[in-house]
Design a protein around this motif. Structure first.
Motif, PDB file in Angstrom:
ATOM      1  N   VAL A 152       0.821  -1.207   0.000  1.00 58.53           N
ATOM      2  CA  VAL A 152       0.000   0.000   0.000  1.00 58.53           C
ATOM      3  C   VAL A 152       0.858   1.261   0.000  1.00 58.53           C
ATOM      4  O   VAL A 152       0.517   2.256  -0.651  1.00 58.53           O
ATOM      5  CB  VAL A 152      -0.994  -0.015   1.190  1.00 58.53           C
ATOM      6  CG1 VAL A 152      -0.283   0.179   2.528  1.00 58.53           C
ATOM      7  CG2 VAL A 152      -2.082   1.028   0.998  1.00 58.53           C
ATOM      8  N   ILE A 153       1.976   1.232   0.695  1.00 59.11           N
ATOM      9  CA  ILE A 153       2.807   2.441   0.757  1.00 59.11           C
ATOM     10  C   ILE A 153       3.459   2.709  -0.601  1.00 59.11           C
ATOM     11  O   ILE A 153       3.502   3.851  -1.064  1.00 59.11           O
ATOM     12  CB  ILE A 153       3.857   2.340   1.886  1.00 59.11           C
ATOM     13  CG1 ILE A 153       3.137   2.274   3.243  1.00 59.11           C
ATOM     14  CG2 ILE A 153       4.811   3.538   1.861  1.00 59.11           C
ATOM     15  CD1 ILE A 153       4.058   2.037   4.430  1.00 59.11           C
ATOM     16  N   ASP A 154       3.911   1.641  -1.262  1.00 59.69           N
ATOM     17  CA  ASP A 154       4.478   1.826  -2.607  1.00 59.69           C
ATOM     18  C   ASP A 154       3.435   2.402  -3.556  1.00 59.69           C
ATOM     19  O   ASP A 154       3.739   3.272  -4.374  1.00 59.69           O
ATOM     20  CB  ASP A 154       4.995   0.490  -3.159  1.00 59.69           C
ATOM     21  CG  ASP A 154       6.200  -0.031  -2.384  1.00 59.69           C
ATOM     22  OD1 ASP A 154       6.857   0.776  -1.695  1.00 59.69           O
ATOM     23  OD2 ASP A 154       6.470  -1.243  -2.459  1.00 59.69           O
ATOM     24  N   LEU A 155       2.209   1.896  -3.453  1.00 57.81           N
ATOM     25  CA  LEU A 155       1.135   2.410  -4.308  1.00 57.81           C
ATOM     26  C   LEU A 155       0.895   3.891  -4.065  1.00 57.81           C
ATOM     27  O   LEU A 155       0.746   4.683  -5.000  1.00 57.81           O
ATOM     28  CB  LEU A 155      -0.174   1.668  -4.028  1.00 57.81           C
ATOM     29  CG  LEU A 155      -0.395   0.318  -4.683  1.00 57.81           C
ATOM     30  CD1 LEU A 155      -1.716  -0.274  -4.191  1.00 57.81           C
ATOM     31  CD2 LEU A 155      -0.424   0.463  -6.190  1.00 57.81           C
ATOM     32  N   LEU A 156       0.849   4.273  -2.798  1.00 66.14           N
ATOM     33  CA  LEU A 156       0.558   5.673  -2.478  1.00 66.14           C
ATOM     34  C   LEU A 156       1.715   6.584  -2.886  1.00 66.14           C
ATOM     35  O   LEU A 156       1.490   7.702  -3.350  1.00 66.14           O
ATOM     36  CB  LEU A 156       0.231   5.829  -0.988  1.00 66.14           C
ATOM     37  CG  LEU A 156      -1.081   5.157  -0.563  1.00 66.14           C
ATOM     38  CD1 LEU A 156      -1.229   5.197   0.954  1.00 66.14           C
ATOM     39  CD2 LEU A 156      -2.292   5.792  -1.224  1.00 66.14           C
ATOM     40  N   LEU A 157       2.947   6.091  -2.744  1.00 69.00           N
ATOM     41  CA  LEU A 157       4.099   6.886  -3.190  1.00 69.00           C
ATOM     42  C   LEU A 157       4.060   7.061  -4.710  1.00 69.00           C
ATOM     43  O   LEU A 157       4.349   8.147  -5.229  1.00 69.00           O
ATOM     44  CB  LEU A 157       5.417   6.218  -2.774  1.00 69.00           C
ATOM     45  CG  LEU A 157       5.722   6.191  -1.273  1.00 69.00           C
ATOM     46  CD1 LEU A 157       6.989   5.386  -0.994  1.00 69.00           C
ATOM     47  CD2 LEU A 157       5.866   7.606  -0.708  1.00 69.00           C
ATOM     48  N   ALA A 158       3.681   5.996  -5.412  1.00 67.20           N
ATOM     49  CA  ALA A 158       3.567   6.096  -6.875  1.00 67.20           C
ATOM     50  C   ALA A 158       2.473   7.104  -7.243  1.00 67.20           C
ATOM     51  O   ALA A 158       2.604   7.869  -8.204  1.00 67.20           O
ATOM     52  CB  ALA A 158       3.266   4.726  -7.481  1.00 67.20           C
ATOM     53  N   GLN A 159       1.392   7.123  -6.468  1.00 66.79           N
ATOM     54  CA  GLN A 159       0.333   8.103  -6.736  1.00 66.79           C
ATOM     55  C   GLN A 159       0.824   9.526  -6.470  1.00 66.79           C
ATOM     56  O   GLN A 159       0.464  10.451  -7.204  1.00 66.79           O
ATOM     57  CB  GLN A 159      -0.910   7.796  -5.895  1.00 66.79           C
ATOM     58  CG  GLN A 159      -1.657   6.556  -6.382  1.00 66.79           C
ATOM     59  CD  GLN A 159      -2.963   6.322  -5.637  1.00 66.79           C
ATOM     60  OE1 GLN A 159      -3.232   6.958  -4.625  1.00 66.79           O
ATOM     61  NE2 GLN A 159      -3.766   5.387  -6.134  1.00 66.79           N
ATOM     62  N   HIS A 160       1.617   9.713  -5.429  1.00 62.63           N
ATOM     63  CA  HIS A 160       2.177  11.055  -5.198  1.00 62.63           C
ATOM     64  C   HIS A 160       2.955  11.518  -6.434  1.00 62.63           C
ATOM     65  O   HIS A 160       2.858  12.672  -6.849  1.00 62.63           O
ATOM     66  CB  HIS A 160       3.088  11.064  -3.962  1.00 62.63           C
ATOM     67  CG  HIS A 160       2.346  11.055  -2.656  1.00 62.63           C
ATOM     68  ND1 HIS A 160       2.982  11.023  -1.436  1.00 62.63           N
ATOM     69  CD2 HIS A 160       1.022  11.092  -2.384  1.00 62.63           C
ATOM     70  CE1 HIS A 160       2.085  11.029  -0.459  1.00 62.63           C
ATOM     71  NE2 HIS A 160       0.882  11.057  -1.015  1.00 62.63           N
ATOM     72  N   ALA A 161       3.729  10.600  -7.021  1.00 70.04           N
ATOM     73  CA  ALA A 161       4.506  10.947  -8.222  1.00 70.04           C
ATOM     74  C   ALA A 161       3.578  11.249  -9.397  1.00 70.04           C
ATOM     75  O   ALA A 161       3.801  12.191 -10.166  1.00 70.04           O
ATOM     76  CB  ALA A 161       5.467   9.814  -8.570  1.00 70.04           C
ATOM     77  N   MET A 162       2.508  10.446  -9.540  1.00 68.61           N
ATOM     78  CA  MET A 162       1.561  10.680 -10.636  1.00 68.61           C
ATOM     79  C   MET A 162       0.882  12.037 -10.481  1.00 68.61           C
ATOM     80  O   MET A 162       0.653  12.752 -11.452  1.00 68.61           O
ATOM     81  CB  MET A 162       0.489   9.589 -10.649  1.00 68.61           C
ATOM     82  CG  MET A 162       0.951   8.297 -11.286  1.00 68.61           C
ATOM     83  SD  MET A 162      -0.462   7.229 -11.656  1.00 68.61           S
ATOM     84  CE  MET A 162      -0.638   6.374 -10.117  1.00 68.61           C
ATOM     85  N   ILE A 163       0.547  12.379  -9.233  1.00 68.62           N
ATOM     86  CA  ILE A 163      -0.119  13.663  -8.980  1.00 68.62           C
ATOM     87  C   ILE A 163       0.812  14.818  -9.373  1.00 68.62           C
ATOM     88  O   ILE A 163       0.385  15.794  -9.993  1.00 68.62           O
ATOM     89  CB  ILE A 163      -0.581  13.745  -7.508  1.00 68.62           C
ATOM     90  CG1 ILE A 163      -1.779  12.803  -7.312  1.00 68.62           C
ATOM     91  CG2 ILE A 163      -0.932  15.177  -7.103  1.00 68.62           C
ATOM     92  CD1 ILE A 163      -2.137  12.543  -5.852  1.00 68.62           C
ATOM     93  N   ARG A 164       2.090  14.668  -9.034  1.00 68.48           N
ATOM     94  CA  ARG A 164       3.074  15.686  -9.456  1.00 68.48           C
ATOM     95  C   ARG A 164       3.066  15.841 -10.969  1.00 68.48           C
ATOM     96  O   ARG A 164       3.019  16.967 -11.490  1.00 68.48           O
ATOM     97  CB  ARG A 164       4.475  15.262  -9.020  1.00 68.48           C
ATOM     98  CG  ARG A 164       4.961  15.907  -7.735  1.00 68.48           C
ATOM     99  CD  ARG A 164       6.478  15.819  -7.580  1.00 68.48           C
ATOM    100  NE  ARG A 164       7.082  14.564  -7.965  1.00 68.48           N
ATOM    101  CZ  ARG A 164       7.278  13.521  -7.132  1.00 68.48           C
ATOM    102  NH1 ARG A 164       6.889  13.597  -5.860  1.00 68.48           N
ATOM    103  NH2 ARG A 164       7.863  12.423  -7.553  1.00 68.48           N
TER     104      ARG A 164
END
Ligand SMILES: [Fe+2]
Ligand SMILES: [Fe+2]
Length: 191
Positions: free
Chosen positions: A16-28
């Motif tokens: 879950v943490i990897d997924l959320l970190l990847a989403q932070h990058a996508m949001i950027r």
């Protein structure tokens, strides 16, 4: 970053943490897309950003924050601070949504929203995710990932014909309406 790595349906991460970190990058990246979009592309790019923000924050609020409250020592205070940041970002988003992508001060408002979202993501990574990773096992984090993935499937990051039109109908209207729909999907996935 290649196009395919940004498509949530091809993401391999199961933690879950990897997924959320990847989403932070996508949001950027999606903020970049809106800022750099040609005038006629700005609306659709902004809609993709709004959907991803709704998906991401709702997943955190439904899955991660409650878990951190439960398992992390001092988690209540950590989560309360994050929720206050999320509320502030939501208010900025709401106003931006109401003004619309053609408003003369759209880019100025977008800059404010981006600053709030970026600071919030950094605080999560630094104060919340680190603690969550330290105090959970891989199996727990994989279980939490199911809800995040289900929510993410509602927010395609690219306009690919067919796929987007199929999911588009699920996330329409105001961010508040989107959040209701996303919450249902997460709760079903976590059952
Ligand atoms: Fe968040
Ligand atoms: Fe986040």
């Amino acid at each position: 970053m290649t196009d395919s790595s940004r498509r949530p349906e091809t993401m391999e991460e199961k933690d879950v943490i990897d997924l959320l970190l990847a989403q932070h990058a996508m949001i950027r990246d999606m903020f970049d897309d809106v800022e750099q979009a040609a005038p006629q592309e700005r609306g659709p790019a902004f809609t993709r950003l709004v959907r991803m923000l709704a998906v991401h924050e709702t997943a955190e609020e439904e899955i991660v924050h409650p878990y951190v409250r439960k398992v992390v020592d001092g988690g209540e205070a950590v989560v309360d601070d994050r929720l206050a940041e999320e509320r502030q970002a939501k208010e900025l988003l709401q106003r931006l949504e109401e003004a619309g992508p053609d408003a003369p001060d759209f880019l100025e408002r977008l800059t404010l929203l981006r600053a709030a979202v970026t600071a919030h993501a950094r605080s999560e990574e630094r104060y919340e995710f680190v603690r969550l990773r330290a105090e959970t096992g891989p199996a727990e984090r994989r279980a939490m990932a199911a809800g995040v993935k289900a929510a993410e499937a509602l927010a395609p990051t690219h306009p690919h014909p067919g796929v987007e039109s199929a999911t588009m109908n699920l996330l329409v209207g105001t961010p508040v309406a989107m959040v209701d729909r996303i919450r249902d999907v997460i709760r079903q996935a976590m059952r």
